[in-house]
Design a protein around this motif. Structure first.
Motif, PDB file in Angstrom:
ATOM      1  N   ASP A  84      97.245  75.140   6.649  1.00  0.00           N
ATOM      2  CA  ASP A  84      95.931  75.954   5.943  1.00  0.00           C
ATOM      3  C   ASP A  84      94.337  75.641   6.525  1.00  0.00           C
ATOM      4  OD1 ASP A  84      98.292  77.939   4.839  1.00  0.00           O
ATOM      5  OD2 ASP A  84      98.238  76.596   3.550  1.00  0.00           O
ATOM      6  N   SER A  85      94.666  75.191   7.149  1.00  0.00           N
ATOM      7  CA  SER A  85      93.360  74.433   7.608  1.00  0.00           C
ATOM      8  C   SER A  85      92.816  75.185   8.795  1.00  0.00           C
ATOM      9  CB  SER A  85      93.423  72.943   8.158  1.00  0.00           C
ATOM     10  OG  SER A  85      92.439  72.095   7.969  1.00  0.00           O
ATOM     11  N   ASP A  86      91.550  73.896   9.046  1.00  0.00           N
ATOM     12  CA  ASP A  86      91.041  74.628  10.086  1.00  0.00           C
ATOM     13  C   ASP A  86      91.636  74.700  11.439  1.00  0.00           C
ATOM     14  OD1 ASP A  86      88.357  73.913   9.132  1.00  0.00           O
ATOM     15  OD2 ASP A  86      88.030  71.868   9.845  1.00  0.00           O
ATOM     16  N   ILE A  87      91.296  75.515  12.206  1.00  0.00           N
ATOM     17  CA  ILE A  87      91.653  76.020  13.866  1.00  0.00           C
ATOM     18  C   ILE A  87      91.105  75.571  14.715  1.00  0.00           C
ATOM     19  CG2 ILE A  87      92.469  77.262  15.130  1.00  0.00           C
ATOM     20  CD1 ILE A  87      92.583  79.800  12.927  1.00  0.00           C
ATOM     21  N   ALA A  88      92.261  75.290  15.817  1.00  0.00           N
ATOM     22  CA  ALA A  88      91.446  74.350  16.672  1.00  0.00           C
ATOM     23  C   ALA A  88      91.377  75.447  18.165  1.00  0.00           C
ATOM     24  CB  ALA A  88      91.333  72.836  17.139  1.00  0.00           C
ATOM     25  N   VAL A  89      90.214  75.757  18.758  1.00  0.00           N
ATOM     26  CA  VAL A  89      90.463  76.147  19.947  1.00  0.00           C
ATOM     27  C   VAL A  89      90.301  75.234  21.096  1.00  0.00           C
ATOM     28  CG1 VAL A  89      89.702  78.463  21.823  1.00  0.00           C
ATOM     29  CG2 VAL A  89      90.227  78.557  18.774  1.00  0.00           C
ATOM     30  N   THR A  90      91.057  74.959  22.251  1.00  0.00           N
ATOM     31  CA  THR A  90      91.699  74.091  23.579  1.00  0.00           C
ATOM     32  C   THR A  90      91.017  75.526  24.365  1.00  0.00           C
ATOM     33  OG1 THR A  90      93.575  73.816  23.688  1.00  0.00           O
ATOM     34  CG2 THR A  90      92.356  71.926  22.635  1.00  0.00           C
ATOM     35  N   ILE A  91      90.223  74.595  25.342  1.00  0.00           N
ATOM     36  CA  ILE A  91      90.235  75.078  27.090  1.00  0.00           C
ATOM     37  C   ILE A  91      90.244  74.151  28.336  1.00  0.00           C
ATOM     38  CG2 ILE A  91      88.903  76.363  28.602  1.00  0.00           C
ATOM     39  CD1 ILE A  91      87.129  76.965  25.829  1.00  0.00           C
ATOM     40  N   GLU A  92      91.554  73.761  28.625  1.00  0.00           N
ATOM     41  CA  GLU A  92      91.650  73.483  29.578  1.00  0.00           C
ATOM     42  C   GLU A  92      92.320  74.392  31.559  1.00  0.00           C
ATOM     43  OE1 GLU A  92      94.264  70.904  27.783  1.00  0.00           O
ATOM     44  OE2 GLU A  92      95.223  72.394  27.094  1.00  0.00           O
ATOM     45  N   ALA A 146      68.754  85.255  23.112  1.00  0.00           N
ATOM     46  CA  ALA A 146      68.612  85.193  21.593  1.00  0.00           C
ATOM     47  C   ALA A 146      69.499  84.584  20.888  1.00  0.00           C
ATOM     48  CB  ALA A 146      67.290  86.046  20.905  1.00  0.00           C
ATOM     49  N   VAL A 147      70.882  85.664  20.858  1.00  0.00           N
ATOM     50  CA  VAL A 147      71.809  85.191  20.403  1.00  0.00           C
ATOM     51  C   VAL A 147      72.912  84.275  21.211  1.00  0.00           C
ATOM     52  CG1 VAL A 147      71.567  87.493  19.081  1.00  0.00           C
ATOM     53  CG2 VAL A 147      73.098  87.431  20.472  1.00  0.00           C
ATOM     54  N   VAL A 148      73.214  83.673  22.126  1.00  0.00           N
ATOM     55  CA  VAL A 148      73.470  82.523  23.141  1.00  0.00           C
ATOM     56  C   VAL A 148      74.235  81.630  21.748  1.00  0.00           C
ATOM     57  CG1 VAL A 148      72.036  80.638  22.956  1.00  0.00           C
ATOM     58  CG2 VAL A 148      73.610  81.284  24.441  1.00  0.00           C
ATOM     59  N   GLU A 149      73.722  81.012  20.767  1.00  0.00           N
ATOM     60  CA  GLU A 149      75.003  80.454  19.960  1.00  0.00           C
ATOM     61  C   GLU A 149      75.320  80.635  19.389  1.00  0.00           C
ATOM     62  OE1 GLU A 149      75.167  77.309  20.199  1.00  0.00           O
ATOM     63  OE2 GLU A 149      73.995  77.093  21.340  1.00  0.00           O
ATOM     64  N   GLN A 150      75.419  82.367  18.517  1.00  0.00           N
ATOM     65  CA  GLN A 150      76.702  83.312  18.146  1.00  0.00           C
ATOM     66  C   GLN A 150      77.166  83.745  19.094  1.00  0.00           C
ATOM     67  OE1 GLN A 150      72.779  83.616  17.842  1.00  0.00           O
ATOM     68  NE2 GLN A 150      72.525  83.542  15.832  1.00  0.00           N
ATOM     69  N   ALA A 151      77.181  84.207  19.971  1.00  0.00           N
ATOM     70  CA  ALA A 151      77.599  85.257  20.947  1.00  0.00           C
ATOM     71  C   ALA A 151      78.808  84.203  21.389  1.00  0.00           C
ATOM     72  CB  ALA A 151      76.673  85.046  22.156  1.00  0.00           C
ATOM     73  N   ILE A 152      78.522  82.973  21.950  1.00  0.00           N
ATOM     74  CA  ILE A 152      79.733  82.345  22.727  1.00  0.00           C
ATOM     75  C   ILE A 152      80.719  82.056  22.215  1.00  0.00           C
ATOM     76  CG2 ILE A 152      80.353  79.795  22.673  1.00  0.00           C
ATOM     77  CD1 ILE A 152      77.245  78.773  23.600  1.00  0.00           C
ATOM     78  N   PRO A 153      81.228  82.073  21.408  1.00  0.00           N
ATOM     79  CA  PRO A 153      82.880  81.625  20.209  1.00  0.00           C
ATOM     80  C   PRO A 153      83.056  82.766  20.104  1.00  0.00           C
ATOM     81  CG  PRO A 153      81.147  80.427  18.764  1.00  0.00           C
ATOM     82  CD  PRO A 153      80.425  81.501  19.809  1.00  0.00           C
ATOM     83  N   ALA A 154      82.840  84.550  20.801  1.00  0.00           N
ATOM     84  CA  ALA A 154      83.596  85.398  21.081  1.00  0.00           C
ATOM     85  C   ALA A 154      85.141  85.346  21.647  1.00  0.00           C
ATOM     86  CB  ALA A 154      82.536  86.595  22.195  1.00  0.00           C
ATOM     87  N   GLN A 156      82.681  75.359  13.272  1.00  0.00           N
ATOM     88  CA  GLN A 156      81.777  74.279  12.541  1.00  0.00           C
ATOM     89  C   GLN A 156      82.551  73.488  13.635  1.00  0.00           C
ATOM     90  OE1 GLN A 156      83.170  73.957   9.030  1.00  0.00           O
ATOM     91  NE2 GLN A 156      83.395  76.269   9.676  1.00  0.00           N
ATOM     92  N   VAL A 157      82.021  73.414  14.992  1.00  0.00           N
ATOM     93  CA  VAL A 157      81.398  72.294  15.576  1.00  0.00           C
ATOM     94  C   VAL A 157      82.482  72.138  17.095  1.00  0.00           C
ATOM     95  CG1 VAL A 157      83.710  70.844  15.686  1.00  0.00           C
ATOM     96  CG2 VAL A 157      81.415  69.820  16.692  1.00  0.00           C
ATOM     97  N   GLY A 158      81.716  71.996  18.496  1.00  0.00           N
ATOM     98  CA  GLY A 158      82.009  72.522  19.559  1.00  0.00           C
ATOM     99  C   GLY A 158      81.529  71.661  20.422  1.00  0.00           C
ATOM    100  N   THR A 159      82.397  71.456  20.993  1.00  0.00           N
ATOM    101  CA  THR A 159      81.809  70.145  22.796  1.00  0.00           C
ATOM    102  C   THR A 159      81.085  71.102  23.812  1.00  0.00           C
ATOM    103  OG1 THR A 159      83.891  70.874  24.088  1.00  0.00           O
ATOM    104  CG2 THR A 159      84.232  68.748  22.137  1.00  0.00           C
ATOM    105  N   PRO A 160      80.318  70.750  24.527  1.00  0.00           N
ATOM    106  CA  PRO A 160      79.135  71.145  25.258  1.00  0.00           C
ATOM    107  C   PRO A 160      80.486  71.862  26.539  1.00  0.00           C
ATOM    108  CG  PRO A 160      79.395  68.717  24.708  1.00  0.00           C
ATOM    109  CD  PRO A 160      79.605  69.069  24.013  1.00  0.00           C
ATOM    110  N   ALA A 161      81.678  71.147  26.547  1.00  0.00           N
ATOM    111  CA  ALA A 161      82.249  71.879  28.245  1.00  0.00           C
ATOM    112  C   ALA A 161      83.255  73.178  27.447  1.00  0.00           C
ATOM    113  CB  ALA A 161      83.468  70.834  28.111  1.00  0.00           C
TER     114      ALA A 161
END
Length: 322
Positions: A239-247, A188-196, A168-173
């Protein structure tokens, strides 16, 4: 094949190159059409650094594939041999787990789409190299602590996925960190590959919610240059969105992986934890009701296992400062 893999494991290859070269050796003896080999957090067993090649798979299909894998979780047990199972599309999968008494370091799925299933001899061949690869993968993780970590990048690192794991959305970091974890072969697929990497955490969360016996949805992973980060997945609402955090991993989180990767015993891990607080041998002797001589023997063993020449060097590697 076993001798060649054993020679690979005796070197100092990083985890990615080791897996690539080991796959080439495995393919000679155990042909396969696709593979997924992911490193895991040694405690939670959640994968975040997959090395995969699945011909014909489109990026939009990746979330469903990862979710299906976690929903059909193969119990990861120390000493468990490879298992063979069949996907709903009649693809044979051979799953191998790389775990020892210090934790689970990786799991591997080999796919065979031909009509010939994996044989017992092929399972035995894979089983014969698991101990060597397990030790080598753990050692590769241990070596990541020898490099001082750079300053963290600025800004919060958060990625939001929909209930069906669509971004849905992702911060630059977050995108920068995830791209470093799973750099795409094709720019060419960097945008799709990033969330793997994030898909693994989200899929683990969904699987746990459905009663699949898997670890909690968080994982520590080496980001490069000595940096370890902790990824976590949680619902923004039921039952809503899932947030993935990276710290940045906390000192305690780094310490645990450091100790397990260097194969420290439970008592050595306790002593190392006290050393990080600034305790000296006298304090440690009182704390654990031991003689100072015995404490110093434990410290010497820790230094030998970690390759650190002095206590300050040891503590600097744990903290990532040198």
């Amino acid at each position: 094949m076993r001798d060649r893999v054993e020679r690979l494991c005796s070197g100092t290859l990083d985890a990615k190159v080791l897996r690539e070269r080991a796959l080439a050796e495995l393919r000679r003896a155990v042909p396969f059409d696709a593979h997924v080999w992911t490193l895991t957090d040694p405690v939670t067993r959640i994968g975040t650094s997959p090395l995969a090649d699945i011909p014909g798979l489109s990026w939009p299909d990746l979330p469903a594939l990862i979710l299906a894998r976690y929903m059909r979780w193969t119990n990861l047990l120390v000493g468990a041999g490879p298992v063979v199972w069949r996907r709903t599309d009649d693809v044979d999968v051979l799953t191998a787990v790389f775990a020892d008494r210090f934790g689970c370091w990786a799991w591997l799925d080999l796919w065979r789409t031909s009509t010939s299933p994996f044989t017992s001899n092929e399972r035995d061949l894979v089983a014969s190299v698991i101990p060597f690869l397990t030790t080598a993968l753990r050692s590769a993780q241990a070596r990541t602590f020898t490099t001082p970590l750079p300053p963290p990048s600025g800004g919060p690192a958060v990625l939001v996925l929909s209930a069906d794991l669509q971004v849905q959305v992702g911060t630059p970091a977050a995108r920068e960190a995830l791209q470093r974890l799973n750099p795409p072969d094709d720019p060419a697929v960097v945008e799709q590959a990033i969330p793997a990497a994030a898909y693994n955490l989200a899929a683990a969360l969904v699987a746990a919610e459905n009663g699949v016996p898997i670890g909690p949805p968080w994982s520590r992973v080496h980001l490069g240059a000595g940096r370890w980060v902790t990824l976590r997945a949680a619902r923004t609402a039921p039952d809503s969105d899932i947030a993935v955090t990276i710290e940045e991993s906390t000192p305690a989180e780094r310490l645990e992986v450091f100790a397990l990767a260097h194969a420290l015993t439970p008592r050595e891990r306790e002593i190392l934890a006290e050393l990080t607080t600034g305790a000296d041998s006298r304090h440690l002797a009182e704390r654990f009701v031991l003689s100072e001589h015995t404490v110093n023997d434990h410290v010497k063993a820790i230094l030998a296992k970690t390759g650190a020449s002095t206590r300050p060097t040891l503590l600097a590697r744990v903290a990532g400062t040198g």
